[in-house]
Design a protein around this motif. Sequence first.
Motif, mmCIF file in Angstrom:
data_model
loop_
_atom_site.group_PDB
_atom_site.id
_atom_site.type_symbol
_atom_site.label_atom_id
_atom_site.label_comp_id
_atom_site.label_asym_id
_atom_site.label_seq_id
_atom_site.Cartn_x
_atom_site.Cartn_y
_atom_site.Cartn_z
ATOM 1 N N ILE A 78 0.837 -1.200 0.000
ATOM 2 C CA ILE A 78 0.000 0.000 0.000
ATOM 3 C C ILE A 78 0.870 1.247 0.000
ATOM 4 O O ILE A 78 0.623 2.199 -0.760
ATOM 5 C CB ILE A 78 -0.963 0.001 1.209
ATOM 6 N N ILE A 79 1.891 1.259 0.833
ATOM 7 C CA ILE A 79 2.788 2.415 0.900
ATOM 8 C C ILE A 79 3.440 2.659 -0.453
ATOM 9 O O ILE A 79 3.492 3.799 -0.948
ATOM 10 C CB ILE A 79 3.851 2.211 2.001
ATOM 11 N N ASP A 80 3.928 1.619 -1.087
ATOM 12 C CA ASP A 80 4.564 1.751 -2.400
ATOM 13 C C ASP A 80 3.565 2.223 -3.451
ATOM 14 O O ASP A 80 3.892 3.060 -4.300
ATOM 15 C CB ASP A 80 5.184 0.418 -2.829
ATOM 16 N N PHE A 81 2.345 1.687 -3.400
ATOM 17 C CA PHE A 81 1.309 2.067 -4.359
ATOM 18 C C PHE A 81 0.999 3.559 -4.239
ATOM 19 O O PHE A 81 0.963 4.276 -5.249
ATOM 20 C CB PHE A 81 0.051 1.244 -4.112
ATOM 21 N N VAL A 82 0.746 4.020 -3.013
ATOM 22 C CA VAL A 82 0.366 5.422 -2.812
ATOM 23 C C VAL A 82 1.516 6.348 -3.179
ATOM 24 O O VAL A 82 1.305 7.396 -3.819
ATOM 25 C CB VAL A 82 -0.114 5.659 -1.367
ATOM 26 N N ASN A 83 2.735 6.001 -2.809
ATOM 27 C CA ASN A 83 3.876 6.825 -3.197
ATOM 28 C C ASN A 83 3.986 6.915 -4.717
ATOM 29 O O ASN A 83 4.290 7.981 -5.271
ATOM 30 C CB ASN A 83 5.173 6.262 -2.608
ATOM 31 N N GLY A 84 3.730 5.818 -5.397
ATOM 32 C CA GLY A 84 3.747 5.825 -6.857
ATOM 33 C C GLY A 84 2.650 6.704 -7.432
ATOM 34 O O GLY A 84 2.863 7.415 -8.419
ATOM 35 N N ALA A 85 1.470 6.673 -6.813
ATOM 36 C CA ALA A 85 0.345 7.485 -7.287
ATOM 37 C C ALA A 85 0.659 8.971 -7.211
ATOM 38 O O ALA A 85 0.220 9.757 -8.054
ATOM 39 C CB ALA A 85 -0.909 7.165 -6.471
ATOM 40 N N PHE A 86 1.439 9.367 -6.211
ATOM 41 C CA PHE A 86 1.758 10.781 -6.015
ATOM 42 C C PHE A 86 3.079 11.195 -6.663
ATOM 43 O O PHE A 86 3.511 12.329 -6.516
ATOM 44 C CB PHE A 86 1.786 11.110 -4.518
ATOM 45 N N GLU A 87 3.717 10.289 -7.394
ATOM 46 C CA GLU A 87 5.028 10.585 -7.981
ATOM 47 C C GLU A 87 4.983 11.760 -8.953
ATOM 48 O O GLU A 87 5.915 12.575 -8.993
ATOM 49 C CB GLU A 87 5.592 9.342 -8.681
ATOM 50 N N THR A 88 3.920 11.882 -9.735
ATOM 51 C CA THR A 88 3.854 12.999 -10.688
ATOM 52 C C THR A 88 3.862 14.343 -9.966
ATOM 53 O O THR A 88 4.407 15.325 -10.475
ATOM 54 C CB THR A 88 2.584 12.906 -11.562
#
Length: 200
Positions: A78-88
């Motif tokens: 979950i942490i990796d997913f959310v960090n990826g979602a906010f990468e832009t």
Amino acid sequence: MEKLIREYEAMYRAALAAHGADDIARRVEAYVSRLRAMLASDDFRAYDLYPSMRTDKVFAVIAMCLELKEQGMEEREIIDFVNGAFETRRKPLRRLLKLIDRLPFCYRVAERWNLSDHESRVRDGSITYDSFKVTDGKIEYVITGCRYIDMFERYGIRPLCKIFCLTDEFAYAQLPRHVRFIRHSDLSDGVCCHDEIIRK
């Protein structure tokens, strides 16, 4: 608020697609429904009192975490997913920080950021400091109360507040020439957040 919901909806949709998820339309609809309900809740109004915090962003992340948890994801996923979602959203900040790292007075900029942040957090009560010490070339603080943690804990997912705790580590990782950041502990899985920011 509707514009913000659409913004987070697009981020969630893109992250699901990047992870090869199936039934994306249904999952996005469930997320938007949950987020809209959370932003209209008494909980949101109770926490949307701190000018130094983006409570809507925190709730958008919490809603994402709750959806992903219901889908069976583990905490690290979950942490990796959310960090990826906010990468832009991080890309402009990453570029700015890398530029600042080239400046000879980089540490002074980081020091001013910390002093300003400390002042605003104390003023609005969003962070409770046990100590905050500034000496020549070093800042050290201990945080024992945090409204970010409180919000995640309210929804039963305190460990996932690590997502916000990691933003400091991300920021200082872009300043390797002039700043050394040491995190001894954080409140997502410890009793306090204890950090040192040191001039190299």
